[in-house]
Write an enzyme that holds these catalytic residues in place. Structure first.
Site, PDB file in Angstrom:
ATOM      1  N   HIS A 244       0.846  -1.201   0.000  1.00 10.86           N
ATOM      2  CA  HIS A 244       0.000   0.000   0.000  1.00 10.86           C
ATOM      3  C   HIS A 244       0.875   1.242   0.000  1.00 10.86           C
ATOM      4  O   HIS A 244       2.077   1.179   0.301  1.00 10.86           O
ATOM      5  CB  HIS A 244      -0.963   0.015   1.195  1.00 10.86           C
ATOM      6  CG  HIS A 244      -0.260   0.115   2.526  1.00 10.86           C
ATOM      7  ND1 HIS A 244       0.312   1.270   2.989  1.00 10.86           N
ATOM      8  CD2 HIS A 244      -0.039  -0.818   3.489  1.00 10.86           C
ATOM      9  CE1 HIS A 244       0.844   1.058   4.188  1.00 10.86           C
ATOM     10  NE2 HIS A 244       0.657  -0.205   4.504  1.00 10.86           N
ATOM     11  N   ASP A 373      -4.344 -18.943  12.143  1.00  9.88           N
ATOM     12  CA  ASP A 373      -3.241 -19.543  12.902  1.00  9.88           C
ATOM     13  C   ASP A 373      -3.309 -19.119  14.368  1.00  9.88           C
ATOM     14  O   ASP A 373      -3.221 -17.929  14.691  1.00  9.88           O
ATOM     15  CB  ASP A 373      -1.909 -19.119  12.280  1.00  9.88           C
ATOM     16  CG  ASP A 373      -0.759 -19.981  12.750  1.00  9.88           C
ATOM     17  OD1 ASP A 373      -0.407 -19.891  13.941  1.00  9.88           O
ATOM     18  OD2 ASP A 373      -0.215 -20.742  11.933  1.00  9.88           O
ATOM     19  N   SER A 388       2.090  -5.183   6.896  1.00 13.54           N
ATOM     20  CA  SER A 388       1.767  -4.881   5.499  1.00 13.54           C
ATOM     21  C   SER A 388       2.922  -5.288   4.591  1.00 13.54           C
ATOM     22  O   SER A 388       4.073  -4.924   4.836  1.00 13.54           O
ATOM     23  CB  SER A 388       1.484  -3.388   5.325  1.00 13.54           C
ATOM     24  OG  SER A 388       0.377  -2.992   6.080  1.00 13.54           O
TER      25      SER A 388
END
Length: 440
Positions: A244, A373, A388
């Site tokens: 991003h 998980d 990210s």
């Protein structure tokens, strides 16, 4: 009058008929057969799903490099797959018995492989100019004034020139301001605002009891943070990270990059995420001088540049090239991400791809993810800031990167498809190999 009523009745019947055709199962199955399929050379991929209402389907083509397989499930046809044994586009006819059902264009791409990342990286960006992040009031004999505001310079503007000289660092600004103030002259300031270049006149002012002149602006020329490396190409040394855009913390606008660096970093602790409060990776730059690579682009799909030495960024988990997957080929279901939660150790964690949107054109948030998980949820609460760019792996292929967390559910978030990150990095997956360069 009667003819008008008859026309309306016929029109209504036709409308019902057309709408009804859309719900007729054979027609619905025919529509679901794609008009175009993109495949990678040497990789088997589904061409068409089974269509029971259309009978057992077969595929025919005059292209020698295309091969087909029929996949059966419980003795019933489940799908037809295609394997491209060479490059070159071709047309395939899907048939039911001897009856042609639909023509499908098959586009064959050279197989693209990259090495997945997962490493924690420090990010240092230098802006393409000096960014205005606020106005500053100066206490003068005439009251409080901001020369920058008077000149019409706005928050988010990028100062690129002063008196005709290119500005790239804050340290360049003070000398111009002091000289103009002492001479009681206005500065010629060039700013970039969105995609426009504007010229402004600014007269520096001096505060009561001070000898230095000021612009009346808060400015910044750099930004720093922590993220995750997504992939790199060992041949070209090109890489992609974050998934991003990096925006300025004050202006909320994307930072226009002049240059920058990615640096090795180590995760020191985790602030766990909770509903309404996204968590965060806290990390330190392991060595301020250990620069891993350059930053040349900051886009909606992350940061991009070139590594100094690919050997320095091995994740010690998956250090081999892996094929990539196009957005149209990503499946809903189990997948894994690579990321760091402690120190510099890259680990593999389970996630679920809840939805994947096939995209013909670059677009963000093409994937919706959920962390499944237990170890990762225990350590971080789910997806946290700094994660990210964590690469997403499915069926031994790189499919995308983690990009955002849902504020109201830290175990869920968005991802972007890998093909758009490759495109931003300058790796053209649609480029054909130059066969003319081969030796005869």
């Amino acid at each position: 009058m009667y003819s008008e009523q008859i026309r309306k009745i016929i029109g209504t019947i036709l409308l019902v008929f057309v709408i009804g055709i859309g719900f007729y199962k054979p027609v619905h199955e025919w529509i679901n057969i794609p008009s175009q399929v993109v495949v990678f050379e040497g990789v088997e991929q589904q061409l068409v799903k089974s269509a029971p209402e259309l009978g057992n389907l077969t595929a025919q083509t005059d292209q020698d490099h295309l091969r087909f397989n029929t996949i059966n499930h419980d003795e019933e046809q489940a799908a037809i797959t295609v394997i491209a044994q060479g490059q070159g586009d071709g047309e395939v006819t899907v048939q039911s018995g001897s009856l042609p059902v639909k023509k499908v264009d098959v586009k064959v791409l050279p197989e693209i492989k990259v090495i997945p990342g997962g490493q924690s990286i420090g990010v240092k960006l230098n802006t393409d100019g000096v960014l205005v992040v606020g106005h500053h009031l100066i206490q003068t004999d005439d009251g409080e004034e901001s020369p920058g505001e008077i000149a019409g310079i706005e928050v988010g503007d990028m100062i690129t020139e002063i008196n005709g000289e290119k500005i790239t660092r804050m340290s360049q600004v003070a000398a111009f301001v002091q000289e103009a103030g002492e001479k009681d002259e206005k500065l010629d300031i060039q700013v970039k605002r969105d995609k426009k270049t504007l010229q402004k006149k600014l007269l520096p002012l001096k505060a009561k009891g001070e000898s230095s002149y000021r612009l009346g602006l808060y400015i910044r020329d750099s930004a720093a943070g922590v993220g995750t490396l997504t992939f790199y190409d060992p041949k070209s040394k090109k890489y992609g990270a974050l998934g991003h855009v990096i925006s300025d913390v004050d202006t909320k606008k994307p930072i226009v990059v002049h240059d920058g660096q990615i640096i090795r970093s180590s995760v020191t602790s985790i602030e766990k995420g909770s509903n309404g409060d996204p968590g965060e990776k806290l990390a330190s730059f392991s060595d301020q001088r250990h620069v891993l690579g350059s930053i040349t682009k900051n886009s909606s799909f992350g940061i991009f540049g070139e590594l100094n030495s690919p050997e320095e960024v091995k994740n010690d988990l998956i250090d081999k090239e892996m094929p990539i997957t196009l957005s149209s080929q990503v499946k809903e279901g189990p997948a894994k991400i690579l990321t760091v939660v402690e120190g510099e150790k890259v680990q593999e964690y389970d996630i679920e791809i809840i939805s994947s949107t096939p995209q013909k054109y670059p677009a963000t948030k093409g994937l919706v993810l959920k962390v499944t998980d237990k170890d990762l949820i225990e350590a971080t609460g789910g997806i946290v800031q700094g994660m990210s760019g964590s690469p997403i792996i499915q069926d031994g292929k790189v499919v995308g990167a983690v990009t955002h967390v849902f504020v109201n559910d830290p175990t869920s978030g968005y991802g972007c498809h890998i093909e758009w990150m490759l495109q931003e990095a300058g790796i053209d997956i649609y480029e054909k190999k130059d066969d003319s360069a081969k030796a005869s």
